[in-house]
Design an enzyme around this catalytic site. Structure first.
Site, PDB file in Angstrom:
ATOM      1  N   THR A 187       0.787  -1.136  -0.019  1.00 32.80           N
ATOM      2  CA  THR A 187       0.021  -0.079   0.064  1.00 32.80           C
ATOM      3  C   THR A 187       0.762   1.086  -0.126  1.00 32.80           C
ATOM      4  O   THR A 187       0.296   2.416  -0.068  1.00 32.80           O
ATOM      5  CB  THR A 187      -0.705   0.037   1.123  1.00 32.80           C
ATOM      6  OG1 THR A 187      -0.105  -0.204   2.443  1.00 32.80           O
ATOM      7  CG2 THR A 187      -1.967  -1.077   1.422  1.00 32.80           C
ATOM      8  N   GLU A 227      -1.179  -8.715   9.723  1.00 32.60           N
ATOM      9  CA  GLU A 227      -2.398  -9.243  10.270  1.00 32.60           C
ATOM     10  C   GLU A 227      -2.838 -10.641   9.545  1.00 32.60           C
ATOM     11  O   GLU A 227      -3.509 -11.344   9.895  1.00 32.60           O
ATOM     12  CB  GLU A 227      -3.610  -8.250  10.072  1.00 32.60           C
ATOM     13  CG  GLU A 227      -3.646  -7.250  10.913  1.00 32.60           C
ATOM     14  CD  GLU A 227      -2.572  -5.936  11.158  1.00 32.60           C
ATOM     15  OE1 GLU A 227      -2.389  -5.692   9.959  1.00 32.60           O
ATOM     16  OE2 GLU A 227      -1.775  -6.069  11.868  1.00 32.60           O
ATOM     17  N   THR A 258       5.899  -5.947   9.146  1.00 35.33           N
ATOM     18  CA  THR A 258       6.178  -5.309   7.655  1.00 35.33           C
ATOM     19  C   THR A 258       6.368  -3.954   7.776  1.00 35.33           C
ATOM     20  O   THR A 258       5.994  -3.141   8.777  1.00 35.33           O
ATOM     21  CB  THR A 258       4.588  -5.409   7.127  1.00 35.33           C
ATOM     22  OG1 THR A 258       3.613  -5.156   8.459  1.00 35.33           O
ATOM     23  CG2 THR A 258       4.387  -6.957   6.817  1.00 35.33           C
ATOM     24  N   ASN A 317       4.016  -4.302  13.350  1.00 30.90           N
ATOM     25  CA  ASN A 317       3.447  -4.915  14.569  1.00 30.90           C
ATOM     26  C   ASN A 317       3.798  -6.355  14.365  1.00 30.90           C
ATOM     27  O   ASN A 317       4.448  -6.907  13.369  1.00 30.90           O
ATOM     28  CB  ASN A 317       2.135  -4.776  14.864  1.00 30.90           C
ATOM     29  CG  ASN A 317       1.372  -4.988  13.416  1.00 30.90           C
ATOM     30  OD1 ASN A 317       0.950  -4.458  12.773  1.00 30.90           O
ATOM     31  ND2 ASN A 317       0.840  -6.375  13.367  1.00 30.90           N
ATOM     32  N   ASP A 360      -0.689  -4.370  18.061  1.00 35.30           N
ATOM     33  CA  ASP A 360      -0.695  -3.612  16.726  1.00 35.30           C
ATOM     34  C   ASP A 360       0.125  -2.396  16.679  1.00 35.30           C
ATOM     35  O   ASP A 360      -0.463  -1.621  16.150  1.00 35.30           O
ATOM     36  CB  ASP A 360      -1.990  -3.808  16.135  1.00 35.30           C
ATOM     37  CG  ASP A 360      -2.055  -3.335  14.759  1.00 35.30           C
ATOM     38  OD1 ASP A 360      -1.162  -3.369  13.979  1.00 35.30           O
ATOM     39  OD2 ASP A 360      -3.141  -3.302  14.257  1.00 35.30           O
ATOM     40  N   TRP A 406      -1.166   6.143   9.661  1.00 33.81           N
ATOM     41  CA  TRP A 406      -0.292   6.590   8.392  1.00 33.81           C
ATOM     42  C   TRP A 406      -0.237   7.883   7.862  1.00 33.81           C
ATOM     43  O   TRP A 406       0.474   8.496   7.126  1.00 33.81           O
ATOM     44  CB  TRP A 406      -0.434   5.713   7.161  1.00 33.81           C
ATOM     45  CG  TRP A 406      -1.808   5.588   6.591  1.00 33.81           C
ATOM     46  CD1 TRP A 406      -2.976   4.994   7.190  1.00 33.81           C
ATOM     47  CD2 TRP A 406      -2.325   6.707   5.820  1.00 33.81           C
ATOM     48  NE1 TRP A 406      -4.089   5.286   6.644  1.00 33.81           N
ATOM     49  CE2 TRP A 406      -3.991   6.380   5.791  1.00 33.81           C
ATOM     50  CE3 TRP A 406      -1.805   7.573   5.038  1.00 33.81           C
ATOM     51  CZ2 TRP A 406      -4.529   7.296   4.992  1.00 33.81           C
ATOM     52  CZ3 TRP A 406      -2.724   8.192   4.190  1.00 33.81           C
ATOM     53  CH2 TRP A 406      -4.063   8.235   4.375  1.00 33.81           C
ATOM     54  N   CYS A 449     -15.327 -11.280   6.295  1.00 30.23           N
ATOM     55  CA  CYS A 449     -16.152 -10.550   5.418  1.00 30.23           C
ATOM     56  C   CYS A 449     -15.768  -9.167   6.105  1.00 30.23           C
ATOM     57  O   CYS A 449     -15.784  -8.186   5.169  1.00 30.23           O
ATOM     58  CB  CYS A 449     -17.497 -10.615   5.897  1.00 30.23           C
ATOM     59  SG  CYS A 449     -18.243 -12.581   5.796  1.00 30.23           S
ATOM     60  N   HIS A 506     -16.290  -5.581   4.051  1.00 33.18           N
ATOM     61  CA  HIS A 506     -17.483  -4.913   4.169  1.00 33.18           C
ATOM     62  C   HIS A 506     -17.874  -4.155   5.190  1.00 33.18           C
ATOM     63  O   HIS A 506     -19.022  -3.682   5.538  1.00 33.18           O
ATOM     64  CB  HIS A 506     -18.595  -6.145   3.944  1.00 33.18           C
ATOM     65  CG  HIS A 506     -18.500  -6.758   2.429  1.00 33.18           C
ATOM     66  ND1 HIS A 506     -18.975  -5.980   1.148  1.00 33.18           N
ATOM     67  CD2 HIS A 506     -17.731  -7.896   1.875  1.00 33.18           C
ATOM     68  CE1 HIS A 506     -18.763  -6.804   0.418  1.00 33.18           C
ATOM     69  NE2 HIS A 506     -18.057  -7.853   0.746  1.00 33.18           N
TER      70      HIS A 506
END
Ligand SMILES: O=C(O)c1cc(C(=O)O)c2c(n1)C(=O)C(=O)c1cc(C(=O)O)[nH]c1-2
Ligand SMILES: [Ca+2]
Length: 680
Positions: free
Chosen positions: A160, A178, A239, A259, A304, A393, A604, A608
């Protein structure tokens, strides 16, 4: 097989620094100050600022890019890493490049298929795609010059972040902690796309021997003894998904490490340990990737707490000495000032409410943790800051004029609780932590909404205290631009772009474009005219995980690039509204709802939205036509009916009973949240 480490590359021409009028690098200059020296737009005339033009992307979903402006062209990336080159005067499209990412890859993105921007140097545009390709395009026409895979498509890595160019090298990290990956950062030759070096941030399985990368030594000498158990089975995390800076004088490259994976250290590294280089700032030699120093903000992370947040390089007068420093406000709530030559901790102070640690001990440089902060029992711990951090971020800015760092700060509280039975599912959400879903009671929801606050914080890094704070209505706001015109610009959730007085935080101007602006705004001059530009759109982590708590979300409309100038007269786009909801009757039993909620959270929610409330970039399942009948609902979820559109079928792991329970949960959520008044 891991790629071999290759030595230093030949040095092409010197880097281009902050050229007057341009915005040539992600953070404007190599120090990433995001302080524009332009002052034609200033605190006296900012009231005259109006929209000059805007350009719409093709598709909805999250937008987080900082645009780049070189010569007379704006380069901006939209969702899925599509790159647009626009005439910086009027927004006319010069070319666009679509990397054609297979839509199903979106399932590996924790926080939407966002892209934080491109890098431009020597006539090349560099972009990293969500499926792991690093690409170089011809800046004149968008022609693909080279494309390199940085990881296997099928692994749950994503990218990203914006690449950074540093003297002939393009540097890029990735995300996925994650989902159970092992973090690394790589440098490629800007001319050819060949790998120059790779640095893994956490050790692999010792039985596999050295990786053959530049990080072998520091991992063996420093990191491995800080891990216990069989961490490599879970990836480990670490990461490097966003921030990097480069000091050309010291020729050091700094990257922020994320994390642990899973979040709960008791699973990842039973028996404890600092787990280097999680949550650390690492300095390496640019040309070779050789380790120089590290500072770990959160030893043995369990929350995290990434240290991937924006880093700014500055010169500060501390005591009687002028120090070359690196500044960061990571998720964990402490503002750090480090000596960037040595990594020495100079100060660490709470910039938002923090309860996981009482303070950072200046002698050892370590945080002093509070009792119960690692949620050892089966009771939830209410942690401050939450997993979204005191600052995420969204880039901050440093003004040498005022001596202040302007931070998009967040005050929030998160639930953390051990998952009763942890079962590692490769490629899925694997945190080992239950973050209990939002309280389904609308009154409690209102309470949660009220407890999440955001503000623009002007932090004095020398006096180590806040000079002022300006509260916002929601917690999730945009990145910051500071200018020599005495202004600070920030996208404010539900309000559009807002200008503040850099000295005291007074609101001076606002432009509502009915989209949220999350990335960093920029400023540039062309033909003697100063412009302010910002990318906008609904999506991103917060819009997905906490959309019901936001001041505003919209229908899935595409975002775009918006540009303002003095006396700009372009019309602002029309508002979009939260969709209305007419769900089927709620007939399920409580155990069915509970089962559905658990499956929904793992399969999901990442797209969503928590509580089945979509954040504006994705279909809202509460009004999905597939919800009307159980058999119909199973078609996309199990059979992959909509795979081409990016909705994967999960027949390999979900049963019909799971699908039915998920459907019942969504129906329950539709009845719970459906009539929630939208603030629009
Ligand atoms: O650990 C990771 O690999 C990782 C990756 C990303 C990402 O790449 O977007 C985010 C996070 N973590 C994260 O913790 C987080 O809060 C977050 C917010 C966002 C966003 O774009 O709004 N991305 C990410
Ligand atoms: Ca993370």
């Amino acid at each position: 097989a891991q790629p071999p480490a290759i030595g230093a590359t030949a040095l092409p021409p010197t880097p281009r620094l902050d050229t007057a009028g341009e915005w040539a690098r992600h953070g404007l200059d190599t120090a990433e100050t995001r302080f524009s020296r332009l002052s034609a737009i200033n605190s006296n005339n900012v009231g005259r600022l109006g929209l000059a033009w805007h350009f719409r992307f093709d598709r909805p979903r999250g937008v987080e890019a900082t645009p780049i402006m070189v010569a007379d062209t704006l380069y901006v990336s939209g969702p899925w890493g599509v790159v647009y080159a626009l005439d910086a005067r009027n927004g006319q499209l010069k070319w666009q490049h679509d990397p054609q990412v297979p839509a199903g890859k979106g399932m590996h993105a924790c926080c939407d298929v966002v892209n934080r921007g491109v890098a431009v140097e020597d006539g090349r545009v560099f972009v990293a795609t969500i499926d792991g390709r690093l690409q170089a395009l011809d800046a004149r026409n968008g022609r693909l010059l080279w494309s390199t895979r940085t990881f296997d498509f099928d692994t749950p890595y994503t990218i990203t972040g914006a690449p950074r160019v540093a003297q002939g090298l393009v540097v890029i990290g990735n995300g996925g902690a994650e989902y159970g990956v092992r973090g690394f950062v790589s440098a490629y030759d800007a001319q050819t796309g060949e790998l120059r070096w790779r640095f893994y941030t956490v050790p692999g399985n010792p039985a596999d021997g050295p990786d053959g990368t530049i990080s072998d030594r520091p991992l063996k000498d420093l990191a491995r003894s800080t891990w216990r158990g069989e961490w490599w089975r879970y990836g480990g995390g670490g990461t490097v998904w966003d921030s990097m800076t480069w000091d050309p004088e010291l020729d050091l490259l700094y990257f922020g490490v994320g994390n642990g994976s899973p979040h709960d250290r008791d699973i990842r590294s039973p028996g404890g340990g600092d787990n280097l280089f999680l949550s650390s700032i690492v300095a390496v030699r640019r040309a070779t990737g050789e380790y120089v120093w590290h500072y770990q903000t959160t030893p043995g992370d369990s929350w995290d707490y990434t240290a991937t947040q924006h880093m700014i390089l500055a010169e500060l007068k501390l005591g009687n000495r002028l120090r070359k420093v690196l500044m960061q406000a990571p998720k964990n709530g402490f503002f750090y000032v480090l000596d960037r030559a040595t990594g020495e901790l100079l100060s660490a102070d709470k910039y938002v409410p923090v309860n996981w640690a009482s303070h950072v001990d200046p002698g050892s440089g370590r945080p002093v943790e509070t009792e119960g902060a690692r949620y050892p029992t089966d009771q939830p711990f209410l942690v401050q800051p939450s997993q979204l951090g005191g600052h995420n971020w969204q880039p901050m800015a440093w003004s040498p004029d005022t001596g202040l760092v302007y931070i998009p700060a967040q005050e929030n509280t998160g639930f953390m609780m051990k998952e009763p039975v942890f079962r590692h599912e490769p490629e899925r959400w694997n945190t080992g932590v239950l973050n209990p879903p939002m309280p389904p009671d609308p009154a409690l929801l209102e309470q949660a909404r009220a407890s999440m606050r955001g503000h623009l914080l002007a932090w004095d890094p020398v006096r180590r205290t806040a000079t002022w704070r300006t509260p916002h209505s929601g917690s999730w706001n945009g990145g910051v631009l500071a200018t020599a015109g005495g202004l600070v610009f920030q996208g404010v959730g539900g309000e559009g772009l807002v200008a503040f007085d850099a000295r005291d935080g007074r609101r001076l101007w606002q432009s509502d474009i009915w989209l949220d602006i999350l990335g960093g705004p920029i400023s540039y001059t062309l033909d003697g005219e100063q412009y302010i530009a910002a990318a906008a759109g609904f999506g991103s982590s917060m819009h997905i995980t906490s959309s019901a708590l936001l001041p505003r979300t919209g229908a899935p409309v595409p975002g775009g690039l918006f540009v303002w100038k003095l006396d700009g007269k372009a019309a602002t786009p029309a508002p979009t509204h939260r969709p209305s909801v007419t769900p089927p009757a709620d007939t399920a039993t409580e155990p069915e709802i509970g089962h559905g909620a658990a499956r929904y959270a793992r399969y999901c929610m990442q797209c969503h939205g928590a509580g089945a409330v979509a954040g504006g970039g994705m279909p809202d399942l509460r009004q999905s036509p597939y919800l009307s009948e159980a058999a119909l609902f199973r078609r996309p979820l199990l059979d992959g009916l909509l795979a081409a559109r990016g909705m994967p079928g999960f027949a390999d792991t979900l049963k019909e009973a799971d699908a039915d329970a998920i459907r019942h949960y969504i129906i329950r959520m539709a009845h719970t949240f459906g009539r929630l008044p939208a603030k629009d």
